[in-house]
Design an enzyme around this catalytic site. Structure first.
Site, PDB file in Angstrom:
ATOM      1  N   SER A 276      -6.003   3.466   4.377  1.00 49.50           N
ATOM      2  CA  SER A 276      -5.400   2.615   3.350  1.00 49.50           C
ATOM      3  C   SER A 276      -6.466   1.854   2.564  1.00 49.50           C
ATOM      4  CB  SER A 276      -4.404   1.635   3.974  1.00 49.50           C
ATOM      5  OG  SER A 276      -3.518   1.119   2.991  1.00 49.50           O
TER       6      SER A 276
ATOM      7  N   LYS B 241       0.068   3.801  -2.634  1.00 52.21           N
ATOM      8  CA  LYS B 241      -0.950   4.845  -2.539  1.00 52.21           C
ATOM      9  C   LYS B 241      -0.358   6.244  -2.433  1.00 52.21           C
ATOM     10  CE  LYS B 241      -4.202   1.456  -0.841  1.00 52.21           C
ATOM     11  NZ  LYS B 241      -4.511   0.600   0.291  1.00 52.21           N
TER      12      LYS B 241
ATOM     13  N   SER C 266       0.793  -1.237   0.000  1.00 49.77           N
ATOM     14  CA  SER C 266       0.000   0.000   0.000  1.00 49.77           C
ATOM     15  C   SER C 266       0.823   1.283   0.000  1.00 49.77           C
ATOM     16  CB  SER C 266      -0.945   0.015   1.203  1.00 49.77           C
ATOM     17  OG  SER C 266      -2.029  -0.863   0.977  1.00 49.77           O
TER      18      SER C 266
END
Length: 383
Positions: free
Chosen positions: A129, A77, A74
């Site tokens: 997230s 991101k 993640s």
């Protein structure tokens, strides 16, 4: 008569050209300070890949296998967020598409048709997230997951990430979705320059409105609570990638970015890496406002000279115990009237290890008018 002719010969070379020879004077700025640790020798981390660097200079404090391509989970991101912030209409209301509902992994449990702003989607993306928020952002901004991944790759190329490739906006495992610790650090440095991004990743709690319902978001990045001066940025985890973390911290004008990929003990790794960085760097005052004053001959003026100085202060991040910083003064040997107050007429350049690390302009502090003579030069000399 001969004396007057000699005077003409001395003056004429100054009158026939406006080419000004610059002065290149060099002196040394005193940078003596207390002894400090200036390297991270002996630092050990659990991560397979790691790096910590100073954000304004790019100077690396410590690295471990920082150029091996690895999955990033993640931490992807970071790129999703900066791409959306730069490309999208953040106030636009987004209707969540079916393709964004029920995405595997972390979620804020969006449902088809839910309405919220693109900006709130970015908040959900970075704090919780949320993979469903990532998908909704991608489809809203680019029309599809695949098209948005192309935007991410274009941005990666634009900012010089040579070992990074994206296939999705959330970081779920894909063989063609990878980065390196070094690239990820440079991405974080770039993203933190965006004020909206910096605000989001430094915030621990936030509420957003989804169809009139208040949702509470909590940042997964524990460094914001654990580490003094922490300002972001993103956690990540999949079974394939292991624990991934990008952190940033700022103290006394020094900003550090740290990255670990596949780090079983990432919170401890980042604490040690950031501590080492702050032991290495400091922000140092190089010059105060108005500190350097110069008087330069001014040809064609009644006064015959003009007063100059620096109007700006300057500081820079340097390693502690750094060798002397040199100061190169670039000014004309003489100037021609008229000169206007506020004109930029030169500069002071600060150099470390042969590299320019900053500069300030030198300004005219007064207006000097050109003297206009009614008689010609020869008539004035010979009467």
């Amino acid at each position: 008569m001969l004396n007057k002719i000699a005077a003409v010969l001395l003056i004429l070379p100054l009158c026939i050209s406006d080419v000004v020879a610059p002065i290149y004077a060099t002196d040394v700025v005193d940078v003596t300070g207390e002894a400090h640790v200036t390297s991270a020798d002996g630092l050990s981390v659990s991560a397979e890949s790691a790096i910590v660097l100073e954000a304004t200079t790019g100077d690396v404090v410590f690295e471990k296998d920082a150029d091996t391509r690895r999955p990033m989970a993640s931490t992807t991101k970071i790129m999703t967020a900066i791409t959306a912030l730069e490309a999208g209409d953040l106030d636009k209301k987004v209707s969540v598409p079916a393709e964004a509902v029920g995405v595997e992994g972390s979620s804020v449990y969006l449902e088809k048709g839910d309405s919220l702003s693109l900006y709130d989607l970015v908040w959900a993306l970075m704090l919780e997230s949320a993979n469903d928020a990532a998908a909704a952002i991608a489809i809203e901004v680019a029309g599809s997951i695949e098209a948005f991944a192309e935007l991410m790759n274009e941005k990666a190329a634009e900012i010089g990430l040579c070992d990074t490739h994206f296939t999705n906006p959330h970081g779920l495992d894909n063989e063609d979705h990878y980065t390196t610790a070094r690239d990820l650090a440079h991405l974080a440095v770039y993203a933190l320059k965006n004020e909206q991004f910096a605000e989001i990743v430094s915030t621990y709690r936030k509420t957003v409105d989804i169809d009139g319902e208040t949702r509470y978001l909590l940042n997964h990045n524990k460094m914001l609570k654990l580490y003094d001066g922490a300002i972001g940025v993103k956690t990540g985890y999949t079974k394939r990638s292991g624990r991934c973390l990008v952190s940033a911290a700022e103290r006394d004008g020094v900003r550090l970015v740290a990255v670990t990929l596949n780090a079983p003990d990432d919170w401890r790794d980042h604490t040690a890496m950031l501590d080492a960085g702050f032991e290495c760097f400091e922000r140092r005052e190089l010059i105060r406002e108005g500190e350097s004053v110069f008087i330069v001959p001014c040809i064609g003026s009644e006064k015959g000279e003009v007063l100059l100085s620096n109007h700006d202060a300057l500081s820079a991040v340097v390693r502690k115990n750094t060798p002397d910083i040199t100061r190169r003064i670039e000014l004309p040997r003489y100037m021609w009237a008229p000169v206007e107050e506020g004109d930029v007429v030169g500069r002071i350049v600060f150099v470390q290890h042969g590299v320019d690390i900053g500069e300030v302009p030198i300004f005219a502090d007064e207006t000097v008018e050109r003297v206009v003579y009614k008689k010609g030069l020869l008539e004035r000399l010979f009467g």
